[in-house]
Write an enzyme that holds these catalytic residues in place. Structure first.
Site, mmCIF file in Angstrom:
data_model
loop_
_atom_site.group_PDB
_atom_site.id
_atom_site.type_symbol
_atom_site.label_atom_id
_atom_site.label_comp_id
_atom_site.label_asym_id
_atom_site.label_seq_id
_atom_site.Cartn_x
_atom_site.Cartn_y
_atom_site.Cartn_z
ATOM 1 N N TYR A 54 -33.010 2.718 4.067
ATOM 2 C CA TYR A 54 -34.462 2.552 4.245
ATOM 3 C C TYR A 54 -34.841 2.913 5.667
ATOM 4 O O TYR A 54 -34.184 2.485 6.605
ATOM 5 C CB TYR A 54 -34.898 1.105 3.944
ATOM 6 C CG TYR A 54 -35.805 1.066 2.735
ATOM 7 C CD1 TYR A 54 -37.084 1.619 2.820
ATOM 8 C CD2 TYR A 54 -35.382 0.557 1.523
ATOM 9 C CE1 TYR A 54 -37.912 1.643 1.706
ATOM 10 C CE2 TYR A 54 -36.208 0.576 0.414
ATOM 11 C CZ TYR A 54 -37.473 1.126 0.516
ATOM 12 O OH TYR A 54 -38.283 1.174 -0.575
ATOM 13 N N GLU A 56 -38.490 3.442 6.935
ATOM 14 C CA GLU A 56 -39.942 3.553 7.169
ATOM 15 C C GLU A 56 -40.203 3.734 8.657
ATOM 16 O O GLU A 56 -39.577 3.096 9.486
ATOM 17 C CB GLU A 56 -40.647 2.289 6.661
ATOM 18 C CG GLU A 56 -40.726 2.233 5.145
ATOM 19 C CD GLU A 56 -41.312 0.914 4.638
ATOM 20 O OE1 GLU A 56 -41.532 0.000 5.443
ATOM 21 O OE2 GLU A 56 -41.539 0.821 3.413
ATOM 22 N N ASP A 200 -52.481 25.174 1.957
ATOM 23 C CA ASP A 200 -51.417 24.654 1.101
ATOM 24 C C ASP A 200 -50.566 25.849 0.680
ATOM 25 O O ASP A 200 -50.931 26.602 -0.223
ATOM 26 C CB ASP A 200 -52.037 23.955 -0.115
ATOM 27 C CG ASP A 200 -50.984 23.447 -1.098
ATOM 28 O OD1 ASP A 200 -49.795 23.758 -0.920
ATOM 29 O OD2 ASP A 200 -51.379 22.737 -2.049
ATOM 30 N N THR A 226 -44.647 22.552 -0.342
ATOM 31 C CA THR A 226 -43.476 22.005 -1.011
ATOM 32 C C THR A 226 -42.265 22.689 -0.391
ATOM 33 O O THR A 226 -42.383 23.743 0.244
ATOM 34 C CB THR A 226 -43.479 22.301 -2.525
ATOM 35 O OG1 THR A 226 -43.568 23.714 -2.704
ATOM 36 C CG2 THR A 226 -44.648 21.634 -3.227
ATOM 37 N N LYS A 229 -40.004 25.604 -3.752
ATOM 38 C CA LYS A 229 -40.402 26.838 -4.444
ATOM 39 C C LYS A 229 -39.753 28.029 -3.726
ATOM 40 O O LYS A 229 -38.534 28.087 -3.686
ATOM 41 C CB LYS A 229 -41.917 26.890 -4.551
ATOM 42 C CG LYS A 229 -42.452 25.707 -5.395
ATOM 43 C CD LYS A 229 -43.962 25.676 -5.543
ATOM 44 C CE LYS A 229 -44.393 24.434 -6.321
ATOM 45 N NZ LYS A 229 -45.870 24.299 -6.385
ATOM 46 N N ARG A 235 -36.385 19.391 -3.951
ATOM 47 C CA ARG A 235 -37.704 18.978 -4.408
ATOM 48 C C ARG A 235 -38.324 18.059 -3.355
ATOM 49 O O ARG A 235 -37.788 16.996 -3.054
ATOM 50 C CB ARG A 235 -37.530 18.228 -5.733
ATOM 51 C CG ARG A 235 -38.709 18.127 -6.631
ATOM 52 C CD ARG A 235 -38.249 18.093 -8.076
ATOM 53 N NE ARG A 235 -37.903 19.444 -8.460
ATOM 54 C CZ ARG A 235 -38.794 20.359 -8.828
ATOM 55 N NH1 ARG A 235 -40.061 20.068 -8.931
ATOM 56 N NH2 ARG A 235 -38.407 21.589 -9.111
HETATM 57 C C1 LIG Z 1 -46.650 23.237 -6.649
HETATM 58 C C2 LIG Z 1 -47.866 23.011 -5.855
HETATM 59 C C3 LIG Z 1 -48.182 21.738 -5.343
HETATM 60 C C4 LIG Z 1 -47.586 20.436 -5.846
HETATM 61 O O1 LIG Z 1 -46.311 20.213 -5.786
HETATM 62 P P1 LIG Z 1 -45.605 18.996 -6.557
HETATM 63 O O2 LIG Z 1 -44.376 18.887 -5.752
HETATM 64 O O3 LIG Z 1 -45.409 19.459 -7.951
HETATM 65 O O4 LIG Z 1 -46.490 17.796 -6.457
HETATM 66 C C5 LIG Z 1 -49.262 21.617 -4.487
HETATM 67 N N1 LIG Z 1 -49.995 22.682 -4.160
HETATM 68 C C6 LIG Z 1 -49.750 23.901 -4.656
HETATM 69 C C7 LIG Z 1 -50.631 25.043 -4.252
HETATM 70 C C8 LIG Z 1 -48.684 24.106 -5.533
HETATM 71 O O5 LIG Z 1 -48.476 25.312 -6.055
#
Ligand SMILES: *Cc1c(COP(=O)(O)O)cnc(C)c1O
Length: 415
Positions: A54, A56, A200, A226, A229, A235
């Site tokens: 933990y 935090e 994002d 993220t 990807k 993840r």
């Molecule tokens: C995949 C994605 C997310 C969210 O990701 P999670 O890990 O599935 O919550 C947020 N913004 C965009 C533009 C995405 O393509």
């Protein structure tokens, strides 16, 4: 790699499922644009005792004892992320993309504030203001669109909407948009109306880190991504921002949004960032884009309509209505051939969201396996053949065999 002997001995039921998934991943063609395969090193980092801790707080300021090692691990991840994107401040604790975005909104705006984001069915993300998502429930989103002719974002229209709505924040960066984002123009519009800029880059982070696409980090107030990807890590997610916003971003992540970070994932993020800093990763990102461009061209040669007529990144949305099929129908046909794709809306889709007109294709996963243009051409030929001869089960069975054979000759790195 792991022999999983303890898991096998103790819990055959779960082990059997893991084995099946390993087989599926090694034998099937993964064309889902948001998926990838992590390296063995990233996988090993996730399977460490760091999950027991933990922690935090932030390095040096924890609410639990015994965090000396975790402090070092998190600092390595942060420093590598800074180097990768040229960021002033990084928080690597967000558990996934959506919670990261929740923390970003919490850090910069208040419930009820005006925000601009791209419509989900035009390529945006749920967390960019969709009514079923926390973002749409808590904040007052106005949604911009892509142009129905060009399939691209019309920046004049974005400016018009911004001048009319006077948002506190403008969100750019998408889930199903194949073109470069005009970061500078977004920044100019935001400055004109006094809005925060939020990028994002969940989908394109790996391509941006490799220098193959434009980087919003030096320009924007805050950037989320993220890590699983195109960045090819575990993840999870992270937030990057200007130093002046560091405290409010950290506080929004913890205690605002989350409790303890997942330290084993932090370690894996550090490993993935280390990989992304290597010259080989630049080659990877280049090939991802080259493969996607090749795929788009091959589709168009066969008469498929691609939204925005091509791609600048790792993905494309293909309109299936010209073939007399919905995206869901194509998803089901390709599933029978061992090819995984995700159905997708097309701009101004005449069909409902659960049965939309398009399919989204992406190349990050197959490029990690080592597939190049030659394989891409074969894959598109199979997809076309499967669609044309969908009524003939033995044809689909034949394609499945060929898909499997190709996949087995390009093993995924973690098996
Ligand atoms: C995949 C994605 C997310 C969210 O990701 P999670 O890990 O599935 O919550 C947020 N913004 C965009 C533009 C995405 O393509």
């Amino acid at each position: 790699m792991f022999d999983y002997k303890n898991l096998s001995a103790q819990d055959g039921e779960v082990m059997a499922e893991v084995k099946k998934e390993m087989e599926r991943q090694s034998q099937e063609m993964e064309l889902i644009a948001s998926e990838n395969y992590v390296s063995k090193a990233v996988l090993e980092a996730m399977a460490t005792v760091l999950t027991n801790k933990y922690s935090e707080g932030t390095p040096g300021h924890r609410y639990y004892g015994g965090n000396q090692v975790i402090d070092e691990v998190e600092t390595i991840a942060v420093e590598r992320a800074k180097k990768l994107f040229g960021a002033e401040h990084v928080n690597v604790q967000p558990l996934s993309g959506s919670p990261a975005n929740a923390a970003v909104y919490m850090a910069f705006i208040k419930p009820g504030d005006k925000v601009l984001g791209l419509r989900l069915d035009h390529g945006g993300h749920l967390s960019h203001g969709h009514p079923v998502n926390f973002s749409g429930m808590l904040y007052n989103f106005s949604q911009y669109e892509v142009d129905s002719e060009t399939g691209k974002i019309n920046m004049d229209k974005v400016r018009e909407l911004a001048l009319k709505e006077k948002p506190k924040m403008i969100v750019a960066g998408y889930s199903a948009y194949a073109r470069e984002v005009e970061w500078q123009k977004f920044k100019d519009i935001a400055d004109e109306v006094g809005a925060f800029t939020f990028a994002d880059i969940a989908h394109t982070a790996g391509l941006i880190a490799a220098g193959e696409m434009a980087n919003p980090v030096p320009l924007f107030d805050v950037v989320s991504t993220t890590t699983h990807k195109t960045l090819r890590g575990p993840r999870g997610a992270m937030i990057m921002c200007k130093e002046q916003f560091a405290k409010q971003v950290d506080r929004a992540v913890f205690p605002g949004m989350q409790g303890g970070p997942h330290d084993h994932i932090t370690a894996a993020k550090a490993v993935a960032f280390g990989e992304a800093l290597l010259p080989e990763f630049k080659d990877y990102a280049k090939q991802v884009i080259l493969n996607a461009k090749t795929m788009a061209e091959e589709f168009m040669k066969l008469g498929f309509r691609i939204i925005s007529n091509g791609t600048d990144n790792h993905l494309m949305v293909v309109d299936m209505t010209g073939k007399g099929l919905s995206g869901k129908e194509v998803e089901i046909i390709l599933d029978k051939c061992g090819i995984s794709v995700s159905r997708s809306t097309i701009p101004n889709d005449p069909n409902p969201p659960l049965n939309p007109s398009g399919v989204r294709f992406g190349t990050p996963a197959i490029t990690t396996r080592g597939m190049k243009q030659e394989e891409i051409k074969k894959i598109v030929t199979w997809i076309n053949a499967a669609i044309e001869q969908r009524e003939e089960p033995e044809m689909l069975e034949n394609i499945k065999k060929e898909v499997r054979e190709m996949c087995l000759s390009f093993p995924i790195p973690s098996i």
